[in-house]
Scaffold this motif. Structure first.
Motif, mmCIF file in Angstrom:
data_model
loop_
_atom_site.group_PDB
_atom_site.id
_atom_site.type_symbol
_atom_site.label_atom_id
_atom_site.label_comp_id
_atom_site.label_asym_id
_atom_site.label_seq_id
_atom_site.Cartn_x
_atom_site.Cartn_y
_atom_site.Cartn_z
ATOM 1 N N PHE A 51 19.400 -5.833 -3.097
ATOM 2 C CA PHE A 51 18.103 -5.790 -2.421
ATOM 3 C C PHE A 51 17.645 -4.347 -2.287
ATOM 4 O O PHE A 51 18.442 -3.417 -2.258
ATOM 5 C CB PHE A 51 18.184 -6.451 -1.036
ATOM 6 N N LEU A 52 16.332 -4.166 -2.187
ATOM 7 C CA LEU A 52 15.741 -2.835 -2.090
ATOM 8 C C LEU A 52 15.286 -2.574 -0.658
ATOM 9 O O LEU A 52 15.023 -3.515 0.102
ATOM 10 C CB LEU A 52 14.557 -2.720 -3.044
ATOM 11 N N PRO A 53 15.176 -1.321 -0.260
ATOM 12 C CA PRO A 53 14.767 -1.006 1.113
ATOM 13 C C PRO A 53 13.375 -1.565 1.416
ATOM 14 O O PRO A 53 12.455 -1.424 0.593
ATOM 15 C CB PRO A 53 14.745 0.530 1.135
ATOM 16 N N PRO A 54 13.192 -2.197 2.574
ATOM 17 C CA PRO A 54 11.859 -2.714 2.944
ATOM 18 C C PRO A 54 10.795 -1.620 2.965
ATOM 19 O O PRO A 54 9.637 -1.878 2.625
ATOM 20 C CB PRO A 54 12.094 -3.297 4.347
ATOM 21 N N THR A 55 11.180 -0.405 3.353
ATOM 22 C CA THR A 55 10.198 0.681 3.400
ATOM 23 C C THR A 55 9.714 1.047 1.999
ATOM 24 O O THR A 55 8.552 1.425 1.815
ATOM 25 C CB THR A 55 10.805 1.920 4.073
ATOM 26 N N LEU A 56 10.578 0.932 1.001
ATOM 27 C CA LEU A 56 10.167 1.198 -0.384
ATOM 28 C C LEU A 56 9.196 0.123 -0.860
ATOM 29 O O LEU A 56 8.150 0.439 -1.453
ATOM 30 C CB LEU A 56 11.394 1.246 -1.292
ATOM 31 N N SER A 57 9.523 -1.131 -0.590
ATOM 32 C CA SER A 57 8.629 -2.224 -0.990
ATOM 33 C C SER A 57 7.278 -2.099 -0.304
ATOM 34 O O SER A 57 6.226 -2.304 -0.929
ATOM 35 C CB SER A 57 9.269 -3.572 -0.654
ATOM 36 N N ALA A 58 7.280 -1.750 0.979
ATOM 37 C CA ALA A 58 6.024 -1.612 1.726
ATOM 38 C C ALA A 58 5.207 -0.439 1.189
ATOM 39 O O ALA A 58 3.979 -0.529 1.082
ATOM 40 C CB ALA A 58 6.322 -1.417 3.211
ATOM 41 N N PHE A 59 5.879 0.657 0.863
ATOM 42 C CA PHE A 59 5.170 1.822 0.324
ATOM 43 C C PHE A 59 4.491 1.479 -0.997
ATOM 44 O O PHE A 59 3.322 1.814 -1.210
ATOM 45 C CB PHE A 59 6.160 2.971 0.114
ATOM 46 N N LEU A 60 5.194 0.789 -1.882
ATOM 47 C CA LEU A 60 4.631 0.456 -3.184
ATOM 48 C C LEU A 60 3.520 -0.579 -3.075
ATOM 49 O O LEU A 60 2.587 -0.588 -3.884
ATOM 50 C CB LEU A 60 5.738 -0.064 -4.108
ATOM 51 N N ALA A 61 3.584 -1.445 -2.077
ATOM 52 C CA ALA A 61 2.562 -2.493 -1.915
ATOM 53 C C ALA A 61 1.350 -2.015 -1.122
ATOM 54 O O ALA A 61 0.352 -2.731 -1.035
ATOM 55 C CB ALA A 61 3.177 -3.715 -1.225
ATOM 56 N N ASP A 62 1.423 -0.806 -0.563
ATOM 57 C CA ASP A 62 0.326 -0.272 0.253
ATOM 58 C C ASP A 62 -0.816 0.176 -0.654
ATOM 59 O O ASP A 62 -0.729 1.197 -1.339
ATOM 60 C CB ASP A 62 0.828 0.905 1.088
#
Length: 574
Positions: A116-127
């Motif tokens: 799994f990847l860090p939630p903060t990374l996923s949120a940053f890329l989806a922003d």
């Protein structure tokens, strides 16, 4: 080496190559590389690269990335992966590069991360409020979604921005290398040995690190140069580049990028104006492979419409019972063919002269309801695109009875929502390809491939036909020899050149079966097509969470009528 480095020699690897000095701290400590990436700094800054291979390393560098994007909300983004060999499945993204205007460049080795990847990374890329600039960045996003389920939003292809900055830069090639040379006066090393190297290696080489960091860093620098050039109508200077820190800069940046965020760049040849007003023809400049189906789908999906899809005209039975709503063209067709008469104009209502084949069994019917011309996900109402819930590549292989009343599965989405939904659809397509042993239309599964020998003959004939007098003598001799050898002649005539130009270089695969057909056949024999249709509808609800669906839209629409039919056409039920 300094005494301090000597003390750390057992933990520290030092390398110097191509004018770039890097210090890699190993043995489990955070990897920090300090470099000078560009011949001339975009803005006075301290440049550094952080190699991230674990969750802890990401969490330690994320605050700095977040702070860098507080006011100048754009990063350069690129991806690297190991190229697929003949017949092999394409490898997932191995390295994700993110670069800020401050000089920070983060190289995230996704291939080394856990499941799994860090939630903060996923949120940053989806922003979507943080723009991700690059060449082919939208396609990189599609691959990230397919490989890791990562949603990438806020993509801005630099070539879109370039098309809005006319008459300032002379661009001979709109790839990243050409843009970097023309806009930043930086020559990128695009050596195939680095570009197609092993990005999954335990340790990246210095050349790989420099290559990857530059690709992302020049992306953000080119973007900001182009934006400042657009605002000042001239090439940026050291002082004008300070505009990126002015209060109104970002609002004006978003205005320049309006309409191209999350929009794939067309891979068809286009005309780019250089500083002299001379058009330069550009072709596909992206070296990395892009799935043809994804590419064409991305291009088609952004054909927006301003005219309404739903006119909400009414069709009535001879006794006045409402049968359905329809568009204006269909309503007028009944009148022109003298199959019905106009009852009223607002809304346009047509009463049929004949008894219809079927009538709605109740007022709670999807086809009786007026529908709004808005995005069913977010309610946006200015521009929209038709979204086909069950993709046509599958539905066209459905039995005729399941193709009827298909307007239920045609909804309206605004361009950003349509792009996001298409990414999720691409991921599901890949899952179906694996599950049903139905490869997507690429590689060995193509309907046709090109005969390389015939292609060389045809290309040689084309060059001779168009530029024979301009070619060097030795080059002309080689091309003529290629054509003469193919036809087994000693002399080359115009008639033979024309014949060579008409060569069909395609080799057809008689055993080819389209991906969609294989998937439909697989599902029909095991689970039934009703369940397949329901799966796509539920997939749309789960991934997009639409808030403005038409009344009575349902994942089970028409399934009671089809249940008996589907039982008859399913050879086996799991």
């Amino acid at each position: 080496m300094t005494s301090s480095l000597q003390v750390l020699s057992r933990y520290l690897t030092v390398f110097v190559t191509g004018g770039i000095t890097a210090f890699v701290i190993a043995r489990g400590l955070q990897k920090l590389i300090t470099v000078s990436l560009t011949p001339k700094a975009f803005i006075k800054r301290k440049e550094k690269i952080c190699l991230v291979t674990s969750l802890d390393e990401w969490q330690s560098i994320y605050p700095e990335l977040s702070e860098a994007c507080t006011s100048v909300r754009v990063v350069g983004l690129d991806c690297e992966w190991v190229p697929a060999q003949d017949g092999d499945v394409q490898r997932p993204v191995a390295l994700l590069q993110i670069a800020c205007h401050t000089g920070l460049c983060i190289l995230i080795r996704l291939c080394k991360f856990p499941d799994f990847l860090p939630p903060t990374l996923s949120a940053f890329l989806a922003d979507r409020s943080i723009l991700k600039a690059g060449v082919g960045v939208k396609e990189d996003g599609s691959k990230l979604l397919k490989d890791y389920g990562i949603v990438l939003r806020g993509c801005v292809d630099l070539r879109h921005v370039l098309n809005r900055v006319r008459g300032i830069y002379k661009i001979r090639s709109p790839g990243l290398k050409g843009l970097s040379k023309s806009v930043l006066n930086i020559t990128l090393d695009k050596s195939i040995f680095i570009r197609c190297g092993n990005w999954e290696a335990d340790v990246l080489t210095p050349e790989q690190v420099k290559y990857a960091a530059l690709d992302a860093s020049v992306g953000v620098d080119i973007f900001l140069h182009l934006i400042v050039a657009k605002m000042t109508a001239c090439k940026p200077t050291g002082s004008s580049l300070q505009k990126i820190y002015e209060p109104g800069f970002w609002k004006r940046t978003l205005s320049v990028c309006q309409g191209v965020v999350d929009v794939a760049y067309s891979y068809k040849q286009d005309r780019l104006l250089d500083s002299d007003g001379v058009g330069e023809t550009s072709g596909k400049s992206r070296a990395k492979s892009v799935d043809v189906g994804e590419m064409s789908a991305a291009v088609r999906s952004y054909s927006t419409r301003q005219s309404p899809l739903y006119h909400n005209c009414k069709l009535q039975a001879p006794d006045g019972q409402q049968l359905c709503t329809c568009d204006e063209k269909k309503a007028n067709w009944y009148i022109e063919k003298e199959l019905g008469e106009k009852v009223c104009d607002d809304p346009l209502t047509v009463r049929l002269y004949f008894e219809p084949s079927g009538r709605p069994d109740s007022g709670r019917n999807y086809y009786l309801q007026d529908k709004e011309n808005i995005c069913v996900v977010c309610g946006h109402s200015n521009t929209y695109i038709r979204k086909i819930i069950v993709p046509h590549e599958y539905r066209k292989f459905f039995p005729f009875m399941m193709k009827e009343h298909s307007s239920h599965d045609v909804l309206l989405l605004c361009p950003p929502c349509h792009a996001k939904s298409s990414q999720y659809d691409s991921l599901l397509r890949q899952q179906l390809a694996d599950r049903c042993d139905a490869p997507l239309d690429s590689g060995t599964g193509t309907r046709m491939r090109q005969d390389s020998d015939l292609h060389k003959v045809k290309s040689a004939a084309k060059a001779l036909k168009q530029s024979r007098d301009k070619l060097p003598a030795d080059r002309r001799e080689v091309l003529e020899h290629t054509v003469k050898t193919h036809f087994g002649v000693m002399s080359l005539t115009e008639e033979l050149l024309e014949k060579a130009l008409d060569l069909d270089t395609r080799i057809y695969n008689s055993k080819y079966v389209p991906h969609g057909q294989k998937v439909v056949e697989y599902i029909r024999q095991r689970e039934g097509l009703v369940s397949f249709e329901k799966m796509w509808r539920q997939h749309f609800l789960d991934t997009m969470n639409p808030q403005f669906l038409p009344l009575y839209w349902s994942v089970d629409h028409n399934h009671e009528r089809l249940a008996q039919f589907d039982d008859q056409t399913s050879d086996h039920k799991c």
